[in-house]
Design an enzyme around this catalytic site. Structure first.
Site, PDB file in Angstrom:
ATOM      1  N   GLU A   1       6.473 -20.935  55.805  1.00  0.00           N
ATOM      2  CA  GLU A   1       7.615 -20.231  56.416  1.00  0.00           C
ATOM      3  C   GLU A   1       7.213 -19.439  57.663  1.00  0.00           C
ATOM      4  O   GLU A   1       8.031 -18.721  58.219  1.00  0.00           O
ATOM      5  CB  GLU A   1       8.270 -19.315  55.384  1.00  0.00           C
ATOM      6  CG  GLU A   1       8.922 -20.117  54.274  1.00  0.00           C
ATOM      7  CD  GLU A   1       9.548 -19.251  53.190  1.00  0.00           C
ATOM      8  OE1 GLU A   1       9.407 -18.027  53.232  1.00  0.00           O
ATOM      9  OE2 GLU A   1      10.197 -19.829  52.298  1.00  0.00           O
TER      10      GLU A   1
ATOM     11  N   TRP B   1      12.610 -24.337  45.514  1.00  0.00           N
ATOM     12  CA  TRP B   1      11.807 -25.553  45.337  1.00  0.00           C
ATOM     13  C   TRP B   1      10.678 -25.326  44.347  1.00  0.00           C
ATOM     14  O   TRP B   1      10.073 -26.274  43.875  1.00  0.00           O
ATOM     15  CB  TRP B   1      11.238 -26.019  46.681  1.00  0.00           C
ATOM     16  CG  TRP B   1      10.134 -25.131  47.217  1.00  0.00           C
ATOM     17  CD1 TRP B   1      10.169 -23.767  47.376  1.00  0.00           C
ATOM     18  CD2 TRP B   1       8.828 -25.519  47.647  1.00  0.00           C
ATOM     19  NE1 TRP B   1       8.990 -23.294  47.896  1.00  0.00           N
ATOM     20  CE2 TRP B   1       8.135 -24.350  48.073  1.00  0.00           C
ATOM     21  CE3 TRP B   1       8.171 -26.741  47.729  1.00  0.00           C
ATOM     22  CZ2 TRP B   1       6.829 -24.381  48.565  1.00  0.00           C
ATOM     23  CZ3 TRP B   1       6.871 -26.764  48.226  1.00  0.00           C
ATOM     24  CH2 TRP B   1       6.221 -25.599  48.631  1.00  0.00           C
ATOM     25  N   ASP B   2      10.404 -24.054  44.021  1.00  0.00           N
ATOM     26  CA  ASP B   2       9.371 -23.718  43.039  1.00  0.00           C
ATOM     27  C   ASP B   2       9.547 -24.566  41.777  1.00  0.00           C
ATOM     28  O   ASP B   2       8.578 -24.989  41.151  1.00  0.00           O
ATOM     29  CB  ASP B   2       9.485 -22.244  42.597  1.00  0.00           C
ATOM     30  CG  ASP B   2       9.412 -21.243  43.736  1.00  0.00           C
ATOM     31  OD1 ASP B   2       9.895 -21.572  44.826  1.00  0.00           O
ATOM     32  OD2 ASP B   2       8.908 -20.134  43.516  1.00  0.00           O
TER      33      ASP B   2
ATOM     34  N   LYS C   1       1.502 -19.324  56.381  1.00  0.00           N
ATOM     35  CA  LYS C   1       1.818 -18.405  55.272  1.00  0.00           C
ATOM     36  C   LYS C   1       1.291 -18.955  53.950  1.00  0.00           C
ATOM     37  O   LYS C   1       0.752 -18.237  53.121  1.00  0.00           O
ATOM     38  CB  LYS C   1       3.334 -18.219  55.186  1.00  0.00           C
ATOM     39  CG  LYS C   1       3.781 -17.296  54.063  1.00  0.00           C
ATOM     40  CD  LYS C   1       5.287 -17.227  53.949  1.00  0.00           C
ATOM     41  CE  LYS C   1       5.708 -16.257  52.841  1.00  0.00           C
ATOM     42  NZ  LYS C   1       7.131 -16.379  52.490  1.00  0.00           N
ATOM     43  N   GLN C   2       1.499 -20.263  53.743  1.00  0.00           N
ATOM     44  CA  GLN C   2       1.154 -20.860  52.454  1.00  0.00           C
ATOM     45  C   GLN C   2       0.871 -22.334  52.656  1.00  0.00           C
ATOM     46  O   GLN C   2       1.352 -22.937  53.618  1.00  0.00           O
ATOM     47  CB  GLN C   2       2.300 -20.687  51.466  1.00  0.00           C
ATOM     48  CG  GLN C   2       3.586 -21.391  51.884  1.00  0.00           C
ATOM     49  CD  GLN C   2       4.792 -20.844  51.154  1.00  0.00           C
ATOM     50  OE1 GLN C   2       5.486 -19.972  51.647  1.00  0.00           O
ATOM     51  NE2 GLN C   2       5.054 -21.359  49.961  1.00  0.00           N
TER      52      GLN C   2
HETATM   53  C1  BGC Z   1       7.794 -18.599  49.448  1.00  0.00           C
HETATM   54  C2  BGC Z   1       8.678 -19.765  49.071  1.00  0.00           C
HETATM   55  C3  BGC Z   1       9.080 -19.619  47.620  1.00  0.00           C
HETATM   56  C4  BGC Z   1       9.735 -18.274  47.361  1.00  0.00           C
HETATM   57  C5  BGC Z   1      10.060 -18.065  45.900  1.00  0.00           C
HETATM   58  C6  BGC Z   1       8.532 -17.310  49.174  1.00  0.00           C
HETATM   59  O1  BGC Z   1       7.705 -16.229  49.488  1.00  0.00           O
HETATM   60  O2  BGC Z   1       7.437 -18.659  50.816  1.00  0.00           O
HETATM   61  O3  BGC Z   1       7.985 -20.962  49.254  1.00  0.00           O
HETATM   62  O4  BGC Z   1       9.957 -20.638  47.269  1.00  0.00           O
HETATM   63  O5  BGC Z   1       8.864 -17.260  47.783  1.00  0.00           O
HETATM   64  O6  BGC Z   1       8.918 -18.093  45.108  1.00  0.00           O
END
Ligand code: BGC
Length: 783
Positions: free
Chosen positions: A488, A361-362, A592-593
């Protein structure tokens, strides 16, 4: 981590004064050149020493079995991994029989410069061989933006002080030996020598190798042509075998004399074309590039980048490191997407093999917004790639018992590549992220053909997914349960606010677009009942809220989970997922984010200012930023609610993510989304830019450290320049128009070149929120 200062701070260049072999792999990522189709890591010309040799072609991958200790229905069985294709960068040099190698002899000087305006990577060095011969080497490398199959090197050797017998070996090398891969040994076996030889050719100054991948069956070709200029007599010999094609150039140089080899390389691949067709394809690309030669490529590169910077530059006064970093980020994001043309834009671009070369999704959430306002053509192509993968996404939806399309969490060719379903399959928000990118691109460009041919289908199939994934409860509210949002550390949760708000927007956009395109909608089998059901679901979407705390919940019940024991978590226990079981992370309040915080940016119309500030204050002490995608989102909302110093710290963290290797994995490739996040944090954070449909808004405000910020956006064919100073913002239309926007809610119209200056109100003072212990923004300052 890069602890010493590796790169000088300059506004338009990244300069490394001396090679630091301890951080060579990181510098190979930072100096990578790419156009989105071809990617060359910044490996040294002579191939060794190296951290990770890397040449990549967008979409070229190998398949390998995905292992599971326990089988389960719907688990993806085949993994996809980017492979290192034929290396066209290699130019070995022998000086009086001694191989030029930085580890031997005496390196008198060595400099590498990535010039963001010319798009060239220059290397200059002076080296004395162990036997005492001194040479100067100058090499300049590019990966062409204008001719997408082409990369090139201009290589010069000059004898210094005394005569030198020179041999230059310019090569194409397939199946290079790579450092051992950690992780699954079965994947490692599948990726050992992934290319099977099909053809090798060498004649005159021309070389060619064609190979085929074993399992994915992709045919990969590379060809090279050379122009050699040296004193008489300079000899050449071409030879080839299965995995190597080589042009050897020999000469004897008097002091001050120079031998120059211009090497043009073409790369191509196909899953369907025959061997002769792929051979012809790479030869034809070379012939086209040979037309203007090296200088033609250099001139085209400069012209392409001049146009890019005129549309995209961000100027920062008050912090030279951020100035350099934002341009570095813009350049690499452009490199990742410019010519990807209906292939995925991976999380690492084509700068390394991290994340197996997968796209997430980035792309839609972080990379495409930047490109939408600076290089919109690349966005249309990226979304057409998603459209091309619809057949696989539809099959996946059927397999999961759903309707419409279920796009993969991580992939190269379109099928799901995540073997961990709670953070993969269940992260359905990727579908709404794609829809969001479709809507933004269409609104920003007014591209009617794209809307009809691509947007309708993507919006319809994603809306169908949401309608079948969620349900109305007996009171009519619409819920989407058992999904994973951006955070996550809270997987498989009910009613994730980010997901629900994004799905709501997706459902509404689909209902709107089918009204504008009834014929296309009918072809897709949409009737008025179906689109009415989308609107009903959107209008009834449940958004969890804690009335006692007066904050929105990240997902239903989140604010009542036990809080993570931050006080007893040691600094070395981050990232948490490597030190604690997921089951425990999932049932506690720890983020986490940015998740709800990201929702407040993407769906800002849903949150009033008071809720935005209160929610931010609530989630900040829970957010540990174990993902590089978080800081930029936190920067945007921190700026919005007036925490300008905090926002600035987050900008710094995202901006220096790779230049200072903050996550200790820049060697595997750059964090393209975090680099795009620097633009997002400056433009949407300090610029306060929001664009939804036909509404364009700015709420600019500078942190103390910056005295000026200026940026450009392209919108509906117009080019707008926004310049922000501490007390006022000036909006200038550079081309096109008229354009109507809002400044802190006040509408204004730009017509013609006359700038429009407006005052900036002071922010409302609020107590600064706390970060979790040991997890405040990283302050990676070198100056
Ligand atoms: C993040 C995801 C991201 C992926 C790739 C993961 O650590 O939690 O949101 O898409 O890294 O960058």
């Amino acid at each position: 981590m890069i602890t010493h200062r590796s790169y000088a701070v300059e506004p338009w260049c990244l300069r490394e004064h001396a090679p630091h072999l301890d951080v060579l792999p990181q510098s190979e990522s930072v100096f990578a050149l790419s156009n989105g189709h071809v990617g060359w890591r910044g490996n040294l010309d002579e191939g060794e020493p190296h951290g990770l040799p890397g040449s990549y072609l967008g979409g070229v991958h190998e398949l390998h079995p995905l292992p599971y200790a326990e089988a389960g229905y719907g688990y993806p069985e085949s993994g996809q991994t980017v492979i290192n294709v034929t290396n066209g960068k290699i130019i070995r040099l022998l000086v009086d029989d001694e191989p030029f190698d930085l580890r031997y002899g005496r390196l008198r000087s060595h400099e590498r410069v990535l010039d963001l305006r010319t798009g060239l990577l220059r290397r200059t060095c002076e080296w004395t061989s162990p036997a005492g011969s001194t040479v100067r080497v100058r090499s300049t490398r590019l990966v062409s933006f204008t001719q997408r199959a082409i990369a090139a090197v201009a290589y010069e050797v000059e004898a210094v002080g005394c005569e030198a017998r020179i041999v230059v070996q310019s090569e194409l090398v397939a199946n290079e030996q790579l450092p051992e891969r950690k992780g699954d040994p079965r994947a490692a076996v599948a990726l050992q020598s992934p290319l099977q030889p099909e053809e090798h050719f060498a004649d005159g100054h021309r070389l060619r190798l064609v190979h085929r991948t074993r399992r994915s069956g992709l045919r990969v070709g590379a060809a090279a042509d050379h122009v050699v200029t040296g004193p008489e007599p300079t000899g050449t010999r071409a030879e080839s075998r299965d995995d190597v094609a080589r042009l050897t150039v020999t000469s004897v140089l008097e002091p001050g004399q120079t031998l120059r080899v211009d090497k043009l390389v073409s790369h191509g691949w196909s899953s369907t074309r025959s061997l002769p067709a792929v051979s012809d394809q790479v030869d034809a690309a070379l012939a086209a590039a040979g037309h203007g030669g090296w200088q033609g490529l250099v001139d085209e590169q400069r012209a392409y980048l001049d146009a890019f910077w005129a549309r995209s530059d961000v100027e920062v006064d008050g912090d030279e490191e951020i100035q350099q970093a934002v341009r570095f980020g813009l350049f690499h994001v452009l490199q990742a997407g410019a010519r990807a043309e209906r292939r995925a834009i991976p999380a690492k671009g084509l700068t390394g093999s991290g994340y197996d070369g997968h796209a997430f999704w980035d792309t839609e959430t972080f990379v495409l917004p930047l490109l939408t306002y600076t290089s919109p053509g690349a966005v249309a192509e990226a979304l057409r790639w998603r459209q091309n993968t619809l057949p696989v996404a539809r099959e996946r939806a059927v397999q999961l018992g759903l309707r419409g399309a279920a796009f993969p969490w991580r992939t190269i060719e379109g099928s799901e590549g995540s073997a961990y379903w709670p953070a993969g399959t269940a992260a359905f928000h990727v579908n709404a992220d794609i829809a969001d990118a479709v809507v933004r691109y269409t609104a920003a460009t007014g591209d009617a053909a794209f809307e009809r041919d691509t947007a309708v289908e993507l919006l319809v199939e994603t809306a169908r997914l949401w309608r079948s994934l969620g349900h109305h409860d007996p009171h009519g509210a619409f819920h989407i349960n058992g999904v994973t949002g951006p955070d996550e550390y809270s997987a498989v949760a009910d009613d994730n606010t980010y997901t629900n708000l994004m799905a709501r927007a997706n459902l509404r956009a689909a209902a709107d677009v089918v009204e504008r395109h009834p014929r296309r909608a009918a072809e897709l089998g949409v009737d008025t009942e179906e689109s009415a059901a989308w609107r009903d679901a959107a209008d009834a979407m449940h958004i969890p809220y804690n009335h006692d705390l007066r904050v929105h919940e990240q997902n239903a019940g989140f604010t009542r989970y036990q809080r993570w024991d931050f006080a007893n978590t040691r600094p070395d226990q981050y990232p948490l997922m490597l030190h604690f079981p997921y089951f425990d992370l999932y049932r506690k309040q720890v983020v986490k984010q940015a998740d709800l915080v990201l929702a407040m940016y993407k769906c800002d119309d849903f949150f009033d200012e008071e809720h935005t500030a209160r929610n931010f204050a609530y989630y900040e002490p829970l957010t540990v930023r174990d993902s590089s995608l978080s800081a930029c989102c936190q920067a945007v909302i921190a700026a919005r609610v007036g925490h300008l110093a905090l926002a600035y710290d987050y900008v710094t963290e995202t901006a220096l993510m790779d230049l200072q290797d903050l996550e200790h994995n820049t060697r595997d490739g750059l964090h393209i989304a975090a680099l795009a996040g620097t633009w997002m944090a400056l433009v949407a954070g300090f610029g306060g830019m929001r664009h939804h449909g036909d509404s364009l808004e700015f709420a600019p405000r500078l942190p103390e450290r910056l005295s000026r910020l200026a940026f450009h956006v392209e919108l509906l064919g117009s080019r707008l320049r926004v310049e922000i100073k501490p007390r006022a913002a000036t909006y200038t239309l550079l081309d096109g128009g008229p354009l109507t926007a809002r400044h802190y809610g006040e509408p204004f119209t730009l017509d013609g070149e006359k700038p429009h200056a407006l005052d900036i109100p002071a922010p409302r003072p609020r107590p600064a929120p706390q970060s979790p212990p040991h997890r405040g923004p990283v302050h990676p300052r070198t100056s």
